[in-house]
Design a protein around this motif. Structure first.
Motif, short mmCIF file in Angstrom:
data_model
loop_
_atom_site.label_atom_id
_atom_site.label_comp_id
_atom_site.label_asym_id
_atom_site.label_seq_id
_atom_site.Cartn_x
_atom_site.Cartn_y
_atom_site.Cartn_z
N SER A 102 40.89 0.71 -2.15
CA SER A 102 40.79 2.17 -2.20
C SER A 102 42.12 2.88 -2.04
O SER A 102 42.19 4.10 -2.19
CB SER A 102 39.84 2.65 -1.10
OG SER A 102 38.57 2.05 -1.21
N PHE A 313 29.87 6.24 -5.92
CA PHE A 313 29.82 5.55 -4.63
C PHE A 313 29.24 4.15 -4.82
O PHE A 313 29.73 3.17 -4.26
CB PHE A 313 28.95 6.35 -3.66
CG PHE A 313 28.95 5.84 -2.25
CD1 PHE A 313 29.80 6.37 -1.30
CD2 PHE A 313 28.08 4.82 -1.85
CE1 PHE A 313 29.81 5.90 0.01
CE2 PHE A 313 28.08 4.34 -0.56
CZ PHE A 313 28.94 4.88 0.38
N PHE A 440 35.22 10.94 -2.31
CA PHE A 440 33.91 10.92 -1.66
C PHE A 440 33.01 9.81 -2.20
O PHE A 440 31.90 9.62 -1.68
CB PHE A 440 33.21 12.27 -1.84
CG PHE A 440 34.01 13.43 -1.33
CD1 PHE A 440 34.19 13.62 0.03
CD2 PHE A 440 34.63 14.31 -2.20
CE1 PHE A 440 34.93 14.68 0.52
CE2 PHE A 440 35.39 15.38 -1.73
CZ PHE A 440 35.54 15.56 -0.37
N PRO A 444 35.44 5.62 0.03
CA PRO A 444 34.75 5.25 1.26
C PRO A 444 33.72 4.13 1.07
O PRO A 444 33.42 3.41 2.03
CB PRO A 444 34.06 6.54 1.69
CG PRO A 444 33.89 7.33 0.44
CD PRO A 444 35.06 6.98 -0.42
N SER A 445 33.18 3.97 -0.13
CA SER A 445 32.08 3.01 -0.30
C SER A 445 32.53 1.57 -0.08
O SER A 445 31.81 0.79 0.56
CB SER A 445 31.43 3.16 -1.67
OG SER A 445 32.25 2.71 -2.71
N LEU A 448 33.06 0.99 3.66
CA LEU A 448 31.79 1.13 4.38
C LEU A 448 30.86 -0.05 4.13
O LEU A 448 30.21 -0.55 5.05
CB LEU A 448 31.10 2.43 3.97
CG LEU A 448 31.68 3.72 4.56
CD1 LEU A 448 30.99 4.94 3.98
CD2 LEU A 448 31.56 3.71 6.09
#
Length: 519
Positions: A102, A313, A440, A444-445, A448
């Motif tokens: 990322s 995502f 967004f 983050p995916s 996470l």
């Protein structure tokens, strides 16, 4: 009878130039118009598609088992394996490994709005050349990185390079595509995303296993280098809604920022608007924030981007963790190759089908939302069902159908981004859409999902949790069907600004004779 070229050259420069027919076929035709660009619309599409594919080959390569590798594992007795690839060499946890995937987004976040704004002051085609040069150097830097921090910094610079291309290429394509095939052309361009990622899996797995993960990055830099050079040596192109240097009205209407496009003949004609450059920085920033406000006031644009965020995502995490999850759940010995094959087939078939179907339905914003919501909903059903099967072959069939359906969104979602704003805002609309879906969405995916997996240690459950978010994306896009929308593609023509037409011509117009026949 031949043409007196001397008399032609002495014609009044203020008159509108017209092509001159040459009767002698042995003589080269002479025209007072500048020679058209080497680029035809189809050549432009092909070159942009190849560049886009190389961009995403990098994404797939860094996610492949051959390049990404596996972490060091220690047994209870204290015996540790060396691991492999980036994760093994740098001793990364799943979280840090996700951060590397990322990190490019930091550069993309900062650079995308900057490149989109600079397109009003500098020729967009040259800006793409600058960005691709940065990308090439940054990818080569990944190959010589020495630790987690150095490769993370290089991945950030990769995002800076990608920013120029992602925000400017789609408006160029939309400008030059046939009116009845705009969504199909955008679909072809965005088809290169899943295809590139899939080829990256295969490429990264082969090069990483055979020569080492560093050589995969060196190969990518070599592939991109000719296109970076092309951005500087080819005659620059101009984009709809932006003014070239030399036009008598170099400024735009304050409320619209619109100006008619004129032809570009040499590098000296690259737009460098003194009107813009002489402005105080506060005025430039004010104009930028006014443009951002204009985007946020477009409800249909905002809905489209929010749905795209939820969609990305899932897709982002699929592209990064997919091979590793498949290896763990179904014990695939060739996870890179298998996931690469599924993504190539699903991406090509789905993306092309989505573009062509919307064109057949009549390319309107409400129709685009109908296709987005329907395809995503049924795609989510098939992908969720795929991870419920214990049999690998059942998984492959259901996941492939799901991928075809969810990739059908690529053309329509970008059609909405381009047609809900006026042409002068299209680069910024693409830039902010790209920034939003990454900041967004897939940024983050990946970390996470890594955190979820570190805690529950079950890739099947992690995949099911992730896939359920596709239902949210389908619901958001379904709302867009009922929101009033206006196609603003030609809105700028309602506020014309007079310019010097002596050298004005369509961007990629072919050279023609006075009779209308090509010469």
């Amino acid at each position: 009878m031949g043409v007196d070229t001397e008399s032609v050259q002495n014609q009044n420069q203020d008159q509108e130039s017209k092509p001159v027919v040459v009767d002698n076929p042995d003589m080269a035709p002479f025209t007072s118009q500048p020679a058209p660009s080497w680029f035809t619309p189809k050549r432009l599409l092909v070159i942009f598609c190849v560049i886009n594919m190389v961009n995403y080959v990098d994404r797939g390569a860094i996610a492949s088992n051959g390049v990404n590798g596996s972490p060091r594992v220690c047994t209870e007795s204290g015996v540790c394996s060396h691991g492999s690839g980036i994760q093994g060499d740098f001793g990364l946890s799943n979280f840090k490994d996700g951060v590397i995937s990322s990190a490019f987004m930091v550069g993309l976040l900062v650079a995308s709005p900057i490149f989109a704004s600079l397109a009003k002051s500098f020729n967009p085609f040259r800006l793409i050349g600058v960005g691709l040069s940065v990308w090439t150097l940054a990818v080569a830097g990944c190959g010589i990185s020495i630790d987690f921090w150095s490769i993370t910094a290089c991945r950030m610079l990769v995002g800076v390079g990608e920013a120029s291309f992602i925000s400017l290429a789609a408006p160029f394509i939309d400008d030059n595509a046939p009116v009845t095939q705009r969504t199909a052309w955008l679909g072809i361009f965005y088809m290169c995303i899943p295809t590139g990622v899939a080829l990256g899996y295969v490429y990264g797995g082969w090069v990483g296993d055979s020569y080492g993960w560093r050589y995969a990055f060196f190969g990518e830099a070599i592939l991109m280098l000719p296109f970076a050079i092309l951005g500087f040596v080819m005659k620059p192109l101009q984009m709809k809604g932006f003014a070239p240097t030399g036009s008598k009205s170099s400024s735009t209407a304050p409320e619209t920022n619109i100006i008619e496009v004129a032809g570009i003949t040499t590098d000296k004609d690259v737009p460098k608007s003194s009107h813009i450059l002489n402005k105080p920085s506060s005025s430039v920033l004010l104009r930028f924030w006014q443009d951002i406000k204009a985007l946020l006031l477009e409800k249909i644009y905002v809905i489209n981007v929010i749905g795209y965020i939820a969609y990305n995502f899932v897709i982002g995490a699929y592209s990064y963790w997919g091979p590793k999850a498949g290896y763990s759940i179904y014990h695939m010995t060739n996870a890179d190759l298998l996931f690469g094959g599924i993504t190539i087939v699903g991406g090509i078939v789905g993306t092309l089908a989505g573009g062509f179907i919307l064109d057949r339905m009549n390319s309107t914003i409400p129709n685009a939302f109908k296709l987005l919501s329907t395809a995503t909903f049924f795609g989510a059903i098939f992908c969720f069902s795929a991870f419920c099967f214990k049999n690998m072959y059942a998984f492959i069939v259901f996941f492939l159908i799901g991928e075809v359906l969810i990739f059908a969104t690529q053309g329509p979602v970008n059609f909405v981004c381009l047609h809900t704003v006026k042409p002068s805002l299209r680069p910024l609309s693409m830039a902010m859409s790209t920034v939003s879906i990454h900041v967004f969405g897939d940024v983050p995916s990946s970390p996470l999902v890594g955190v979820i997996q570190d805690n529950i240690n079950n890739w099947r459950t992690s995949a099911l949790i992730l896939t359920s978010i596709l239902f949210l994306a389908a619901g958001i896009w379904f709302i867009g069907v009922f929101v009033e929308s206006v196609d603003r593609y030609d809105e700028d023509s309602e506020h014309p600004v007079e310019v010097d037409r002596s050298n004005t011509r369509p961007l990629l117009e072919d050279k023609t004779t006075a009779s209308g026949e090509p010469v």
